[in-house]
Write an enzyme that holds these catalytic residues in place. Sequence first.
Site, mmCIF file in Angstrom:
data_model
loop_
_atom_site.group_PDB
_atom_site.id
_atom_site.type_symbol
_atom_site.label_atom_id
_atom_site.label_comp_id
_atom_site.label_asym_id
_atom_site.label_seq_id
_atom_site.Cartn_x
_atom_site.Cartn_y
_atom_site.Cartn_z
ATOM 1 N N SER A 107 25.979 39.566 25.208
ATOM 2 C CA SER A 107 25.394 40.547 26.118
ATOM 3 C C SER A 107 24.786 41.681 25.307
ATOM 4 C CB SER A 107 26.459 41.100 27.057
ATOM 5 O OG SER A 107 27.369 41.890 26.326
ATOM 6 N N LYS A 108 24.181 42.611 26.006
ATOM 7 C CA LYS A 108 23.463 43.688 25.332
ATOM 8 C C LYS A 108 24.322 44.481 24.356
ATOM 9 C CE LYS A 108 19.430 44.311 28.097
ATOM 10 N NZ LYS A 108 19.753 43.713 29.407
ATOM 11 N N ARG A 109 25.585 44.587 24.658
ATOM 12 C CA ARG A 109 26.404 45.405 23.763
ATOM 13 C C ARG A 109 26.604 44.739 22.393
ATOM 14 N NH1 ARG A 109 31.642 43.510 23.667
ATOM 15 N NH2 ARG A 109 31.987 41.927 25.239
ATOM 16 N N GLY A 153 24.144 43.882 20.697
ATOM 17 C CA GLY A 153 22.903 44.137 19.975
ATOM 18 C C GLY A 153 21.773 43.418 20.683
#
Length: 471
Positions: free
Chosen positions: A237-239, A241
């Site tokens: 996911s976005k967290r 990177g």
Amino acid sequence: MTVKTRFAPSPTGYLHVGGARTALFSWLHARKHGGKFVLRIEDTDLQRSTAESINAILEGMTWLGLEYDDGPLYQTHRFERYNEIIQRLLEDGLAYRCDCSQERLDRLREGQMQRKEKPRYDGHCRGRKIDAGSPHVVRFCNPDTGNIIVNDLVRGKVVFHNNELDDLVIRRTDGSPTYNLTVVVDDLDMGITTVIRGDDHLNNTPRQINILQSLGQEPPEYAHVPMILGDDGARLSKRHGAVSVMEYRRQGILPEALLNYLVRLGWSHGDQEIFPIDDMIELFDISDVNRAASSFNTDKLLWLNQHYIKNDDPARIARLLSPHMGELGIDPSVDPPLVDVVAAQQERAQSLVEMAQISAFFYQDFEEYDETAAKKHLRPVAYDPLQRMRAALESLDRWEPEALHQAVVDVSGALDLKMGKVAQPLRVAVVGRAASPGIDVTLHLVGREACLRRIDRALDFIQKRMDESAS
RNA sequence: GCUCCCUUCGUCUAGUGGUCAGGACACCGGCCUCUCACGCCGGUAACAGGAGUUCGAUCCUCCUAGGGAGCGCCA
């Protein structure tokens, strides 16, 4: 039969690496077998689908070079066809209208959950005659008995029991068809022979096969590929990177590096790590794909990226590097030629962004010295060597690498110093940091004028240090 | 909760009923060297756990644990 595969993203976000990998696998499978690859946009969710997202997906596919032979096809353009099929199922008694209220469905679900049963529709409206004119959904009449066997190219044989399935909605109250219906119809109409997709769809497969069979058709081949996890083993996911393919371009990743990385995630061919596109097409086999999910590892991607940067034609790398130089406020069309800079830095950067950063000094005076480099190399002992270097360089009539190298050798010899004692202060003076390409190439590309100017600046810098310690 | 899927070094993976369990990234040494990098040489590091089958299991079977997915008028 000609192989035909498809990539069918829903346009509700960007093209992320997981999607890119399934697209790559589909593309490879088609290319390997001399077949066709289709791009289909699954935009039946009118609320969440956006034009930006469609553009982002197309842009990502283009950047990766995953060209499609057909498409993009849009499901929203095919509502008539879906309704035709739904009508046929209704007439054949394989689907029925349902007007169960949300409240009833909620209650049903709640009761099932309490009894620790799998929540599903109870077939309440199966026998009821509901007026086509009143609000209703259409449900597919799923068989109650028997098994569905999926011979998945990746998973092997997977068995589902029909009594685990329920009568799913195939047309909403507003008249729009749902996913499980549209996929079946599209794959059928397009003649898809091999459905390659994420394994989050594995559980949908028996439902789709049932619909397909009720239409009197044979199911295609299936290959459910595992998802990609983040470095920590959690779903990517976005967290973690970058997840968007285009974000990797912004970060200076080469498309062939990303493709190479993605194809090796969950697939391998002996000990081979480097797979140019042609190798992939030749060697890839969907049935060799692993069943387990794998974690994305940025370090390895960077290693591959460096490999491709290092081995590619400098002219092409220069072209790709150009916009990244622009990001730093540098006009890459002035001297020194960017191709020469690339040739000098090719083995020194893991990404185009990094290459731009470590190459800025060729084009503009740096703001400040790297602190530790200045501390170590711009010391009083370096004053004399630097001064001599300046004189030697100034009197040089050919500003070429060989002559420059000789100048450094001569000065070191004259002072009876190791070459490093002269080259390092000189390097810090000219580039502001302790690392750069060979000193001869560096001086050559920076140019006479800038070199002399920066050496003067370094001499001032050292002089000031000496003054300060004296007082 | 129910159904389905998954499990080899930190990560990506190879592998076979008998292997010193191989390679790659990362990491740690060393060499090369004007710096960095590249390159080269070397090192640390894994078969989730438990039963069973077998002369012998990483490999076959079962169970457990852990992870994931699905169970929508999302796709």
